[in-house]
Design a protein around this motif. Sequence first.
Motif, PDB file in Angstrom:
ATOM      1  N   ALA A 169      20.341  34.894 -17.221  1.00 61.67           N
ATOM      2  CA  ALA A 169      19.584  34.051 -16.264  1.00 61.67           C
ATOM      3  C   ALA A 169      19.983  33.946 -14.793  1.00 61.67           C
ATOM      4  N   VAL A 170      21.143  34.065 -14.663  1.00 63.60           N
ATOM      5  CA  VAL A 170      21.732  33.784 -13.070  1.00 63.60           C
ATOM      6  C   VAL A 170      21.547  35.259 -12.385  1.00 63.60           C
ATOM      7  N   ASP A 171      21.967  36.298 -13.105  1.00 63.26           N
ATOM      8  CA  ASP A 171      21.544  37.572 -12.454  1.00 63.26           C
ATOM      9  C   ASP A 171      20.205  37.771 -12.253  1.00 63.26           C
ATOM     10  N   HIS A 172      19.145  37.380 -12.887  1.00 63.97           N
ATOM     11  CA  HIS A 172      17.728  37.451 -12.678  1.00 63.97           C
ATOM     12  C   HIS A 172      17.496  36.591 -11.418  1.00 63.97           C
ATOM     13  N   ALA A 173      17.895  35.519 -11.278  1.00 70.24           N
ATOM     14  CA  ALA A 173      17.655  34.566 -10.082  1.00 70.24           C
ATOM     15  C   ALA A 173      18.096  35.251  -8.695  1.00 70.24           C
ATOM     16  N   LEU A 174      19.423  35.631  -9.037  1.00 68.25           N
ATOM     17  CA  LEU A 174      20.255  36.088  -7.935  1.00 68.25           C
ATOM     18  C   LEU A 174      19.263  37.521  -7.194  1.00 68.25           C
ATOM     19  N   ALA A 175      19.000  38.273  -8.212  1.00 70.44           N
ATOM     20  CA  ALA A 175      18.374  39.443  -7.898  1.00 70.44           C
ATOM     21  C   ALA A 175      17.002  39.172  -7.078  1.00 70.44           C
ATOM     22  N   LEU A 176      16.620  37.977  -7.276  1.00 68.04           N
ATOM     23  CA  LEU A 176      15.359  37.678  -6.318  1.00 68.04           C
ATOM     24  C   LEU A 176      15.904  37.222  -4.848  1.00 68.04           C
ATOM     25  N   VAL A 177      16.945  36.835  -4.846  1.00 69.90           N
ATOM     26  CA  VAL A 177      17.503  36.330  -3.772  1.00 69.90           C
ATOM     27  C   VAL A 177      17.806  37.474  -2.874  1.00 69.90           C
ATOM     28  N   ARG A 178      18.268  38.593  -3.579  1.00 68.86           N
ATOM     29  CA  ARG A 178      18.675  39.627  -2.635  1.00 68.86           C
ATOM     30  C   ARG A 178      17.616  40.688  -2.489  1.00 68.86           C
ATOM     31  N   GLU A 179      16.371  40.333  -3.270  1.00 64.24           N
ATOM     32  CA  GLU A 179      15.249  41.112  -2.953  1.00 64.24           C
ATOM     33  C   GLU A 179      14.793  40.576  -1.645  1.00 64.24           C
ATOM     34  N   VAL A 180      14.773  39.353  -1.426  1.00 63.61           N
ATOM     35  CA  VAL A 180      14.055  38.513  -0.319  1.00 63.61           C
ATOM     36  C   VAL A 180      15.070  38.824   1.137  1.00 63.61           C
ATOM     37  N   TRP A 181      16.375  38.276   0.618  1.00 62.13           N
ATOM     38  CA  TRP A 181      17.294  38.113   1.698  1.00 62.13           C
ATOM     39  C   TRP A 181      18.077  39.525   2.216  1.00 62.13           C
ATOM     40  N   GLY A 182      18.031  40.450   1.182  1.00 65.09           N
ATOM     41  CA  GLY A 182      18.969  41.647   1.385  1.00 65.09           C
ATOM     42  C   GLY A 182      18.676  42.558   2.343  1.00 65.09           C
ATOM     43  N   ARG A 183      17.596  42.337   3.256  1.00 64.28           N
ATOM     44  CA  ARG A 183      16.976  43.237   4.282  1.00 64.28           C
ATOM     45  C   ARG A 183      18.129  43.112   5.130  1.00 64.28           C
ATOM     46  N   PRO A 184      18.503  44.220   5.715  1.00 68.26           N
ATOM     47  CA  PRO A 184      19.616  44.540   6.870  1.00 68.26           C
ATOM     48  C   PRO A 184      19.249  43.844   8.026  1.00 68.26           C
ATOM     49  N   THR A 185      19.988  43.407   8.875  1.00 71.51           N
ATOM     50  CA  THR A 185      19.674  42.948  10.215  1.00 71.51           C
ATOM     51  C   THR A 185      19.764  44.394  10.904  1.00 71.51           C
ATOM     52  N   ALA A 186      19.106  44.066  12.297  1.00 76.01           N
ATOM     53  CA  ALA A 186      18.986  45.080  13.185  1.00 76.01           C
ATOM     54  C   ALA A 186      20.180  45.855  13.199  1.00 76.01           C
ATOM     55  N   SER A 187      21.307  45.239  13.246  1.00 78.38           N
ATOM     56  CA  SER A 187      22.710  46.015  13.484  1.00 78.38           C
ATOM     57  C   SER A 187      23.347  46.857  12.092  1.00 78.38           C
ATOM     58  N   THR A 188      22.406  46.528  11.168  1.00 79.28           N
ATOM     59  CA  THR A 188      22.896  47.229   9.760  1.00 79.28           C
ATOM     60  C   THR A 188      21.886  48.139   9.213  1.00 79.28           C
ATOM     61  N   ALA A 189      20.756  48.039   9.926  1.00 74.06           N
ATOM     62  CA  ALA A 189      19.757  49.019   9.377  1.00 74.06           C
ATOM     63  C   ALA A 189      19.916  50.353   9.334  1.00 74.06           C
ATOM     64  N   PRO A 190      19.367  51.045   8.373  1.00 79.02           N
ATOM     65  CA  PRO A 190      19.649  52.641   8.246  1.00 79.02           C
ATOM     66  C   PRO A 190      19.323  53.210   9.702  1.00 79.02           C
ATOM     67  N   ALA A 191      20.250  54.329   9.972  1.00 79.17           N
ATOM     68  CA  ALA A 191      19.832  54.980  11.084  1.00 79.17           C
ATOM     69  C   ALA A 191      18.895  55.916  11.108  1.00 79.17           C
ATOM     70  N   ASP A 192      18.371  56.360   9.781  1.00 84.15           N
ATOM     71  CA  ASP A 192      17.440  57.417   9.860  1.00 84.15           C
ATOM     72  C   ASP A 192      16.033  56.710   9.447  1.00 84.15           C
ATOM     73  N   PRO A 193      15.133  56.449  10.758  1.00 78.07           N
ATOM     74  CA  PRO A 193      13.929  55.744  10.454  1.00 78.07           C
ATOM     75  C   PRO A 193      12.992  56.721   9.604  1.00 78.07           C
ATOM     76  N   GLY A 194      13.104  57.671   9.566  1.00 75.37           N
ATOM     77  CA  GLY A 194      12.303  58.434   8.584  1.00 75.37           C
ATOM     78  C   GLY A 194      12.536  58.604   6.996  1.00 75.37           C
ATOM     79  N   ALA A 195      13.612  58.092   6.887  1.00 72.20           N
ATOM     80  CA  ALA A 195      13.908  58.193   5.530  1.00 72.20           C
ATOM     81  C   ALA A 195      13.051  57.387   4.607  1.00 72.20           C
ATOM     82  N   SER A 196      12.361  56.257   5.171  1.00 69.66           N
ATOM     83  CA  SER A 196      11.190  55.523   4.248  1.00 69.66           C
ATOM     84  C   SER A 196      10.198  55.049   5.069  1.00 69.66           C
ATOM     85  N   ALA A 197       9.702  55.889   6.027  1.00 69.52           N
ATOM     86  CA  ALA A 197       8.714  55.563   7.095  1.00 69.52           C
ATOM     87  C   ALA A 197       7.601  54.774   6.464  1.00 69.52           C
ATOM     88  N   VAL A 198       6.976  53.794   7.139  1.00 73.18           N
ATOM     89  CA  VAL A 198       6.020  52.914   6.824  1.00 73.18           C
ATOM     90  C   VAL A 198       4.906  53.325   7.826  1.00 73.18           C
TER      91      VAL A 198
END
Length: 242
Positions: A169-198
């Motif tokens: 149950a704890v892993d499931h709940a923490l996975a939701l947190v990481r899904e929502v808040w695990g987005r890198p900030t501008a300083s930690t976002a991947p350098a290659d913007p084409g890797a998963s272009a939207v």
Amino acid sequence: MREVLAQAAFQLFLERGFERTTVDDIVARAGVGRRSFFRYFPSKEDAVFPDHERCLAEMTEFLAAADDSDPVGAVSDAARIVLRMYAANPEFSVQRYRLTREVPGLRTYELSVVRRYEQTLAGHLRSRFGEDGDGALRAEVVAASVVAAHNNGLRLWLRSGGEGDPEVAVDHALALVREVWGRPTASTAPADPGASAVPVVPLAVSGRGGGDGDGEVVVMVARKGTPMWRVVQQIEAAVGEN
């Protein structure tokens, strides 16, 4: 001696009730003097939670050694240290949970303990996100989310009487947190913007003349599996441009 005193205290709390048990009762059961009790515990309440100081120290040490690559993952893993402490002694943890629910003073004390964990997590995140502005706000919100998710899963297990694996149950709940808040900030976002272009397609909607953009709608087209942080990043970019 700390453990002997804690065991004696808890046995008496279960036998007589928390309010009717005195420090003199506890030291008599443990076979020591009052001075020994207060050397280890400032109050009766502290004797109900004898393992949290050690757990907090372990969490602090863990976070100090964590790298900068995944701050949200680091604080999520740090929260699992508390889970393992509870899971190491299911019978005691369940009994303590039930006692805490019955005694208002213990519930208040427990909240203060939880707040100390949250502050430790938030302090680590501020060192990664920044001490001011949105960095500090993000740190507080993520830390509160991690604690809430951890406690939700942990209490499900405690209410079940300690049955099954609490990590599920704890892993499931923490996975939701990481899904929502695990987005890198501008300083930690991947350098290659084409890797998963939207691709982002702005579509002007008529009906609100003036050309000031009030009536515009942004339509997102994203490849399946695109990370949520990338989607949000592109929405923010499109809104800013338009």
